[in-house]
Motif scaffolding. Structure first.
Motif, PDB file in Angstrom:
ATOM      1  N   ARG A  94     102.050  31.515  66.387  1.00  0.00           N
ATOM      2  CA  ARG A  94     100.625  31.845  66.460  1.00  0.00           C
ATOM      3  C   ARG A  94     100.330  32.748  67.652  1.00  0.00           C
ATOM      4  NH1 ARG A  94      98.193  26.916  66.733  1.00  0.00           N
ATOM      5  NH2 ARG A  94      97.302  26.862  64.634  1.00  0.00           N
ATOM      6  N   GLU A  95     100.883  32.426  68.817  1.00  0.00           N
ATOM      7  CA  GLU A  95     100.656  33.252  70.002  1.00  0.00           C
ATOM      8  C   GLU A  95     101.213  34.656  69.809  1.00  0.00           C
ATOM      9  OE1 GLU A  95     100.782  29.696  73.395  1.00  0.00           O
ATOM     10  OE2 GLU A  95     102.637  30.654  72.704  1.00  0.00           O
ATOM     11  N   GLN A  96     102.335  34.718  69.096  1.00  0.00           N
ATOM     12  CA  GLN A  96     102.966  36.002  68.839  1.00  0.00           C
ATOM     13  C   GLN A  96     102.067  36.916  68.020  1.00  0.00           C
ATOM     14  OE1 GLN A  96     105.853  38.199  69.959  1.00  0.00           O
ATOM     15  NE2 GLN A  96     106.571  36.094  69.908  1.00  0.00           N
ATOM     16  N   ILE A  97     101.575  36.400  66.910  1.00  0.00           N
ATOM     17  CA  ILE A  97     100.775  37.257  66.030  1.00  0.00           C
ATOM     18  C   ILE A  97      99.394  37.508  66.622  1.00  0.00           C
ATOM     19  CG2 ILE A  97      99.738  35.500  64.516  1.00  0.00           C
ATOM     20  CD1 ILE A  97     100.520  37.446  62.170  1.00  0.00           C
ATOM     21  N   HIS A  98      98.878  36.564  67.409  1.00  0.00           N
ATOM     22  CA  HIS A  98      97.612  36.823  68.096  1.00  0.00           C
ATOM     23  C   HIS A  98      97.767  37.966  69.100  1.00  0.00           C
ATOM     24  CE1 HIS A  98      95.490  32.675  67.329  1.00  0.00           C
ATOM     25  NE2 HIS A  98      95.750  33.350  66.219  1.00  0.00           N
ATOM     26  N   THR A  99      98.941  38.043  69.729  1.00  0.00           N
ATOM     27  CA  THR A  99      99.204  39.132  70.673  1.00  0.00           C
ATOM     28  C   THR A  99      99.220  40.471  69.948  1.00  0.00           C
ATOM     29  OG1 THR A  99     100.475  37.660  72.102  1.00  0.00           O
ATOM     30  CG2 THR A  99     100.821  40.028  72.380  1.00  0.00           C
ATOM     31  N   PHE A 100      99.915  40.517  68.814  1.00  0.00           N
ATOM     32  CA  PHE A 100      99.937  41.751  68.022  1.00  0.00           C
ATOM     33  C   PHE A 100      98.528  42.119  67.566  1.00  0.00           C
ATOM     34  CE2 PHE A 100     104.440  41.242  67.985  1.00  0.00           C
ATOM     35  CZ  PHE A 100     104.973  42.469  67.616  1.00  0.00           C
ATOM     36  N   ASP A 112      95.980  34.344  61.926  1.00  0.00           N
ATOM     37  CA  ASP A 112      96.179  33.036  61.292  1.00  0.00           C
ATOM     38  C   ASP A 112      96.273  33.179  59.776  1.00  0.00           C
ATOM     39  OD1 ASP A 112      96.052  31.838  63.810  1.00  0.00           O
ATOM     40  OD2 ASP A 112      93.883  31.477  63.655  1.00  0.00           O
ATOM     41  N   GLU A 113      95.443  34.062  59.219  1.00  0.00           N
ATOM     42  CA  GLU A 113      95.474  34.283  57.772  1.00  0.00           C
ATOM     43  C   GLU A 113      96.819  34.838  57.327  1.00  0.00           C
ATOM     44  OE1 GLU A 113      92.193  36.901  57.243  1.00  0.00           O
ATOM     45  OE2 GLU A 113      90.676  35.300  57.341  1.00  0.00           O
ATOM     46  N   TRP A 114      97.379  35.752  58.122  1.00  0.00           N
ATOM     47  CA  TRP A 114      98.661  36.334  57.746  1.00  0.00           C
ATOM     48  C   TRP A 114      99.809  35.337  57.883  1.00  0.00           C
ATOM     49  CZ3 TRP A 114     100.097  39.960  54.733  1.00  0.00           C
ATOM     50  CH2 TRP A 114      99.228  41.016  54.452  1.00  0.00           C
ATOM     51  N   LEU A 115      99.751  34.461  58.861  1.00  0.00           N
ATOM     52  CA  LEU A 115     100.774  33.414  58.968  1.00  0.00           C
ATOM     53  C   LEU A 115     100.767  32.542  57.718  1.00  0.00           C
ATOM     54  CD1 LEU A 115     100.533  32.220  62.680  1.00  0.00           C
ATOM     55  CD2 LEU A 115     102.297  33.660  61.639  1.00  0.00           C
ATOM     56  N   GLU A 116      99.581  32.258  57.206  1.00  0.00           N
ATOM     57  CA  GLU A 116      99.481  31.462  55.983  1.00  0.00           C
ATOM     58  C   GLU A 116     100.011  32.243  54.786  1.00  0.00           C
ATOM     59  OE1 GLU A 116      96.090  29.040  53.360  1.00  0.00           O
ATOM     60  OE2 GLU A 116      95.618  29.847  55.350  1.00  0.00           O
ATOM     61  N   ARG A 117      99.699  33.526  54.715  1.00  0.00           N
ATOM     62  CA  ARG A 117     100.122  34.334  53.569  1.00  0.00           C
ATOM     63  C   ARG A 117     101.635  34.473  53.484  1.00  0.00           C
ATOM     64  NH1 ARG A 117      96.436  39.634  52.809  1.00  0.00           N
ATOM     65  NH2 ARG A 117      97.737  39.776  50.929  1.00  0.00           N
ATOM     66  N   VAL A 118     102.334  34.449  54.626  1.00  0.00           N
ATOM     67  CA  VAL A 118     103.801  34.554  54.597  1.00  0.00           C
ATOM     68  C   VAL A 118     104.468  33.183  54.677  1.00  0.00           C
ATOM     69  CG1 VAL A 118     103.791  36.880  55.560  1.00  0.00           C
ATOM     70  CG2 VAL A 118     104.013  34.920  57.108  1.00  0.00           C
ATOM     71  N   ASP A 122     102.973  26.002  58.688  1.00  0.00           N
ATOM     72  CA  ASP A 122     103.494  24.783  59.312  1.00  0.00           C
ATOM     73  C   ASP A 122     104.371  25.083  60.522  1.00  0.00           C
ATOM     74  OD1 ASP A 122     105.462  25.957  57.771  1.00  0.00           O
ATOM     75  OD2 ASP A 122     106.389  24.054  57.178  1.00  0.00           O
ATOM     76  N   LYS A 123     104.494  26.369  60.894  1.00  0.00           N
ATOM     77  CA  LYS A 123     105.333  26.755  62.039  1.00  0.00           C
ATOM     78  C   LYS A 123     104.510  27.459  63.125  1.00  0.00           C
ATOM     79  CE  LYS A 123     109.250  25.398  60.240  1.00  0.00           C
ATOM     80  NZ  LYS A 123     110.056  24.320  60.861  1.00  0.00           N
ATOM     81  N   VAL A 124     103.196  27.322  63.068  1.00  0.00           N
ATOM     82  CA  VAL A 124     102.349  28.092  63.977  1.00  0.00           C
ATOM     83  C   VAL A 124     102.603  27.749  65.442  1.00  0.00           C
ATOM     84  CG1 VAL A 124     100.544  28.486  62.273  1.00  0.00           C
ATOM     85  CG2 VAL A 124     100.457  26.423  63.708  1.00  0.00           C
ATOM     86  N   ASP A 125     102.993  26.507  65.736  1.00  0.00           N
ATOM     87  CA  ASP A 125     103.212  26.104  67.120  1.00  0.00           C
ATOM     88  C   ASP A 125     104.689  26.133  67.522  1.00  0.00           C
ATOM     89  OD1 ASP A 125     100.469  25.603  67.629  1.00  0.00           O
ATOM     90  OD2 ASP A 125     100.624  23.684  66.568  1.00  0.00           O
ATOM     91  N   THR A 126     105.553  26.632  66.647  1.00  0.00           N
ATOM     92  CA  THR A 126     106.983  26.724  66.932  1.00  0.00           C
ATOM     93  C   THR A 126     107.291  28.012  67.682  1.00  0.00           C
ATOM     94  OG1 THR A 126     107.480  25.516  64.894  1.00  0.00           O
ATOM     95  CG2 THR A 126     109.291  26.746  65.899  1.00  0.00           C
ATOM     96  N   ARG A 127     108.058  27.883  68.767  1.00  0.00           N
ATOM     97  CA  ARG A 127     108.439  29.091  69.506  1.00  0.00           C
ATOM     98  C   ARG A 127     109.333  29.968  68.637  1.00  0.00           C
ATOM     99  NH1 ARG A 127     110.024  27.010  75.631  1.00  0.00           N
ATOM    100  NH2 ARG A 127     107.896  26.492  76.304  1.00  0.00           N
ATOM    101  N   VAL A 128     109.225  31.264  68.834  1.00  0.00           N
ATOM    102  CA  VAL A 128     109.959  32.187  67.964  1.00  0.00           C
ATOM    103  C   VAL A 128     111.467  31.981  68.052  1.00  0.00           C
ATOM    104  CG1 VAL A 128     108.191  33.967  67.877  1.00  0.00           C
ATOM    105  CG2 VAL A 128     109.826  33.977  69.751  1.00  0.00           C
ATOM    106  N   ALA A 142     104.448  39.752  58.908  1.00  0.00           N
ATOM    107  CA  ALA A 142     103.048  39.440  59.197  1.00  0.00           C
ATOM    108  C   ALA A 142     102.528  40.259  60.373  1.00  0.00           C
ATOM    109  CB  ALA A 142     102.899  37.944  59.481  1.00  0.00           C
ATOM    110  N   CYS A 143     103.338  40.419  61.411  1.00  0.00           N
ATOM    111  CA  CYS A 143     102.919  41.200  62.581  1.00  0.00           C
ATOM    112  C   CYS A 143     102.734  42.673  62.222  1.00  0.00           C
ATOM    113  CB  CYS A 143     103.951  41.060  63.699  1.00  0.00           C
ATOM    114  SG  CYS A 143     103.976  39.423  64.482  1.00  0.00           S
ATOM    115  N   ALA A 144     103.532  43.168  61.279  1.00  0.00           N
ATOM    116  CA  ALA A 144     103.424  44.563  60.859  1.00  0.00           C
ATOM    117  C   ALA A 144     102.165  44.822  60.034  1.00  0.00           C
ATOM    118  CB  ALA A 144     104.660  44.972  60.056  1.00  0.00           C
TER     119      ALA A 144
END
Length: 299
Positions: A94-100, A112-118, A122-128, A142-144
């Motif tokens: 989540r922090e990653q895509i919020h940064t992008f 957040d919407e893109w994390l759900e779409r891909v 359930d991994k939003v709080d998992t470190r990359v 999702a970041c792209a």
């Protein structure tokens, strides 16, 4: 004018001509595929179109702009998913895509919407660094896409994904194109290109060898049709005597009839009551790819 125009593009590294006179045009809203074996020049071509690498010769325009030198007017209109992506360390998905999203001036909710779409809700709080290879690939896509770009470049987007995840991502990518975006894809999966792409360019040794729709490329190969008749349905001698048959052989699924006149053969099978369990396989994009690039192994 097309969304992307590439004219006589070239890039060399010492004696190696990685890209050697590549030209093609991608129409606005088209899903365009670049196929080729390892070392064909696909990624180098893509990087020059994206403005990540300076061409030695030739010209590129994307949405009417030159991508090199790095073009600040063009960057917000492109989405780029690289073959190997690097993320900020110790950040969650989540922090990653919020940064992008913040870099593009996009609201965190869009991330957040893109994390759900891909499929990463359930991994939003998992470190990359704790994500699997396939999960990192989905996060990269999702970041792209988080800033809703007009043109999307995807370099091997489904590598490291399991079959179910690949199919789900196909639906997502097809939806991107349906919404009017131009998509350029490199892939090693021929079935992926056949399903998704409006046209494909087959590259090898830095050059485009074939460029057309998947259907037209398959038709141009004039590949024979293979008709498999279930075991016990048809005697081999009877099959060999049928009109239009080029070859007959037995395999684990039954009797395989090779023909370039499938309608004639299938009609005869139907007349004689041999259609139960029949399977028909025609040429594929993979057959075209192997015919164009050869079958030798390349590391």
């Amino acid at each position: 004018m097309g969304a992307i125009e590439v004219n006589d593009l070239a890039k060399a590294y010492g004696e190696l001509r990685a890209v050697n006179g590549v030209s093609f045009e991608v129409a606005e809203g088209e899903f365009f595929g670049i196929l080729g074996p390892n070392g064909a020049g696909k990624t180098t071509t893509l990087e020059m179109i994206e403005g990540l690498r300076k061409p030695d010769a030739g010209t590129v325009t994307v949405l009417g702009e030159k991508p090199w030198p790095r073009n600040p007017r063009l960057l917000p209109r492109m989405g780029v998913q690289l073959q190997a992506s690097s993320f900020f360390e110790r950040l969650s998905a989540r922090e990653q895509i919020h940064t992008f999203a913040a870099l593009y001036g996009v609201a965190p909710k869009r991330g957040d919407e893109w994390l759900e779409r891909v499929g990463l809700e359930d991994k939003v709080d998992t470190r990359v660094e704790d994500l699997s290879g396939g999960q990192m690939q989905r996060l990269s896509i999702a970041c792209a896409l988080v800033h809703d770009p007009d043109v999307v470049f995807l370099d091997e987007p489904t590598a490291a994904l399991d079959p179910q995840a690949r199919r789900n991502l196909w639906d997502l990518l097809a939806g991107l194109n349906d919404s009017g975006r131009t998509v350029v894809l490199t892939t090693h999966y021929m079935d992926e290109a056949e399903v998704l792409c409006d046209r494909v360019a087959i590259m090898d040794r830095g050059q485009v060898l074939k460029l057309d729709t998947p259907r037209q490329l398959i038709r141009s190969l004039d590949a024979p049709t293979r008709i498999t008749v279930a075991a016990g349905q048809l005697e081999q001698s009877e099959a060999e005597a049928m009109a239009g048959i080029e070859k007959v052989h037995l395999d684990t699924d039954g009797l395989v009839l090779t023909t370039r006149q499938p309608a004639v053969v299938l009609t005869k099978l139907a007349d004689n009551g041999h259609l139960d369990g029949v399977a028909v396989a025609s040429g594929t994009l993979e057959d075209v790819f192997l015919d164009v690039t050869g079958r030798e192994y390349r590391a």
